[in-house]
Structure formats: structure tokens, C-alpha cells
Design an enzyme around this catalytic site. Structure first.
Site, PDB file in Angstrom:
ATOM      1  N   TYR A   1      -1.814   0.138  10.177  1.00 29.09           N
ATOM      2  CA  TYR A   1      -2.019  -0.547   8.895  1.00 29.09           C
ATOM      3  C   TYR A   1      -0.805  -0.372   7.997  1.00 29.09           C
ATOM      4  O   TYR A   1      -0.232  -1.354   7.492  1.00 29.09           O
ATOM      5  CB  TYR A   1      -3.271  -0.013   8.211  1.00 29.09           C
ATOM      6  CG  TYR A   1      -3.370  -0.379   6.757  1.00 29.09           C
ATOM      7  CD1 TYR A   1      -3.402  -1.711   6.359  1.00 29.09           C
ATOM      8  CD2 TYR A   1      -3.425   0.601   5.761  1.00 29.09           C
ATOM      9  CE1 TYR A   1      -3.486  -2.063   5.020  1.00 29.09           C
ATOM     10  CE2 TYR A   1      -3.514   0.260   4.428  1.00 29.09           C
ATOM     11  CZ  TYR A   1      -3.538  -1.071   4.053  1.00 29.09           C
ATOM     12  OH  TYR A   1      -3.611  -1.413   2.725  1.00 29.09           O
TER      13      TYR A   1
ATOM     14  N   THR B   1       0.818  -1.210   0.000  1.00 29.36           N
ATOM     15  CA  THR B   1       0.000   0.000   0.000  1.00 29.36           C
ATOM     16  C   THR B   1       0.851   1.259   0.000  1.00 29.36           C
ATOM     17  O   THR B   1       1.969   1.270   0.551  1.00 29.36           O
ATOM     18  CB  THR B   1      -0.903   0.015   1.253  1.00 29.36           C
ATOM     19  OG1 THR B   1      -1.549   1.284   1.357  1.00 29.36           O
ATOM     20  CG2 THR B   1      -0.115  -0.215   2.529  1.00 29.36           C
TER      21      THR B   1
END
Length: 336
Positions: A141, A117
Site C-alpha cells: 500500500y 499517506t
């Protein structure tokens, strides 16, 4: 040989499964269906229901299906949620990736594609952001993915595993033939929320921040069509099969749209104004997130064919209309 797709019953993973089938690649899905859907897996694709952290199940699956490459999508992916539940995110994303890699090393599986990501770059990366930018994630995250990348690099160096890390920017849209799309009612990406609001199946779209240091005061993102992203994964598999070495690559188009520009696109596609409400900025979100996509085009020969915001919105909108009107068929029992 066969590709194992972990998390293949989820949004992005299911598009990868379709792209592999379209390319003639045998594929097997491993998914615990905690956030994925049986309906997302084609009937002719073996679905193994279980957790990627179940090493015994994983080893049996690798042997039974002759797996030579793994595309790892199984993860938790909501950054604000990760702030509230960091231990859960490190367990789901980092520890399970560690366990998966440990099993693959034991089974001598040498090719690995990792779903990462742009959140690894943090709050204020250079724009557009190259792969060489420092990783300074602002959420658990992002940190869980950055840690997994580091583990993968070390595994590759120590055990001879070749890998491609793909750092996604903002993924949206749906398969043009409406074979797959976003099924989760909890989806939080802007374009899904916007088309649901336009169809009256969700609340008004909230614009989170109108005073940001951007041209129109709203956040700017690089939106990539999910099918172009799946094609990038197939190109990554081809790269690994040709033994051309390990890579870390951004997945985006190299330009962005503001929230207001996305709203304008939804208005154009639907032909009516989207109901919106303006609110304060959300802490922890970068103001601008745009990929430097030079390297992926050069290294993988990736040529996206869906780089059009109206097309992305149209596919997302048609998917939501189809999904809301469909009667879900009975899914036949599959062997694990």
C-alpha cells in the site's frame, strides 16, 4: 470551472465534496461504488458511476463538465490487505493513477491533488516526520502511493502539470452537521472501531501491542479530523489556482495520542468504560507516527479548527449513532 473528485463517494472524498460545495466550487464525483456509497454524494452533485481506469468515460466526463482540476481519492487503502494482495494494490493505486494522469495530460488538465499517506515513510521515520524524510514503505500500500507520487513528479516536470501531494496521517471523525462520515462496515481505523465497540455494534476493541517502546506501551498516532483534512484540500486547490507551484505536504496536527489515550477519550465522551482486549503487537505497524505539520501551515495557510481528540471522538460517535438509527432514503436516479 469544475473540480472532479475521484472516489468522492468514499469517506474522505465525500468530505472533500462537501468542503468544495461549502466554498462555492462546482464539483463532479467519479466513483465505481465498489467501496463508496451513493448516499454519500449530495443529490445536487453529479455522480458519474464508473472506474477511474475507464479512459473513455473519463475523457467524456472531463469534456462534459469543463473540469479544470482533479482531486484523486480513488484507491485501496488497507495496508495489511495489501501484503496479501500486492498486485491488486499496484493495479488499483499505481497503474490507475498512471492511466488517470495520461488522460489528464491528453485533455490538458493542469491541476491535480493527490491523496497520499504517511505509510510512504515506513517503519521508523524521525518523529515528528518531515516531508524530507526518506520514503521506505513497509507495505505494498505505502509503496503503491510512493510510486504514484514519483510518477506525478515526473508528469509535472514533463508536461507542466501542477500538483499538491497530501500525505495523510490518521484520519478520523465526521462532518459536524452529520452530512458525511464513515459508512464502511469494514473500516479499520482505531477511532471508528472504538466508538462502534462503545455502542455495542462491533466487537471489543483490540489493543494491538502493549509492550511497545512508547510512554504507555501502545502505539502513538497523529489523529486529524476529516473535515480539517478536507479544508486542507480546498486550500491546496486555491494554491494551484493561484499558480504557486507544486508541493508535497504532510497532513496532521503535529502531536499524537496513544491507543490508551484514545480509549480514555472514548470513555470521557461516552461516560462509560470501553470494552477492550489486549493482544500482541501487529507486525508492520510503526510504533509512533506523528507529522511535522510546519510546511502545510506555511505554504497553504492552513489553520485547523478541530484539533481536539474528544471532539474527533464525539463527531465519530454521533455519526455512528445517527447512521444506525436512520432509514436510508431512496436515492433518485442520477445521470452519468
Amino acid at each position: 470551472m469544475t473540480v472532479l473528485v475521484t472516489g468522492g463517494a468514499g469517506y474522505i472524498g465525500s468530505h472533500m465534496v462537501l468542503a468544495l460545495r461549502d466554498a462555492g466550487e462546482p464539483v463532479v464525483v467519479l466513483d465505481n461504488l465498489s467501496t463508496g456509497f451513493r448516499e454519500a454524494v449530495p443529490a445536487d452533485v453529479p455522480l458519474v458511476i464508473g472506474d477511474v481506469g475507464d479512459n473513455a468515460l473519463l475523457m467524456r466526463t472531463l469534456g462534459q463538465h469543463g473540469i479544470d482540476a482533479v482531486a484523486h481519492f480513488a484507491a485501496r487503502i488497507v495496508a495489511p490487505e495489501s501484503v496479501r494482495d500486492p498486485l491488486g494494490y499496484y493495479a488499483a493505486n499505481t497503474l490507475r493513477t498512471h492511466g488517470l494522469l495520461e488522460t489528464l495530460v491528453a485533455a490538458n488538465v493542469k491541476r491535480f491533488i493527490f491523496s497520499s499517506t504517511a505509510a510512504v515513510y515506513g517503519m521508523a521515520p524521525p518523529t515528528p516526520t518531515p516531508e524530507s524524510a526518506p520514503c521506505d514503505p513497509a507495505s505494498p500500500y505505502g509503496a503503491s502511493k510512493a510510486m504514484s507520487e514519483r510518477i506525478l513528479r515526473d508528469v509535472g516536470a514533463a508536461y507542466g502539470m501542477s500538483y499538491v501531494v497530501l500525505r495523510y496521517f490518521n484520519v478520523a471523525g465526521a462532518d459536524a452537521a452529520m452530512r458525511a462520515g464513515q459508512r464502511s462496515p469494514a473500516a479499520s481505523n482505531l477511532i471508528t472501531l472504538a466508538v462502534r465497540a462503545a455502542l455495542g455494534i462491533g466487537p471489543k476493541l483490540q489493543i494491538m501491542g502493549t509492550d511497545l517502546p512508547t510512554p504507555d506501551g501502545t502505539g502513538v498516532r497523529d489523529y486529524i479530523h476529516v473535515s480539517d483534512l478536507a479544508d486542507a484540500h480546498v486550500a491546496a486547490l486555491r494554491h494551484l489556482r493561484e499558480d504557486r507551484g507544486s508541493l508535497t505536504l504532510n497532513c496532521g496536527y503535529g502531536h499524537g495520542y496513544s491507543v490508551r489515550e484514545v480509549v480514555d477519550a472514548v470513555n470521557r465522551v461516552t461516560g462509560k468504560p470501553l470494552p477492550v482486549v489486549e493482544g500482541p503487537r501487529r507486525e508492520g505497524d510503526p510504533y509512533v507516527s506523528i507529522a511535522d505539520a510546519t510546511l502545510i501551515r506555511a505554504k497553504l495557510g492552513w489553520k485547523p479548527s478541530r484539533d481536539n481528540i474528544d471532539l474527533v471522538v464525539d463527531h465519530a460517535l454521533r455519526w455512528e449513532r445517527m447512521l444506525r438509527g436512520e432509514r436510508m432514503p431512496m436515492i433518485e436516479k442520477r445521470r452519468a
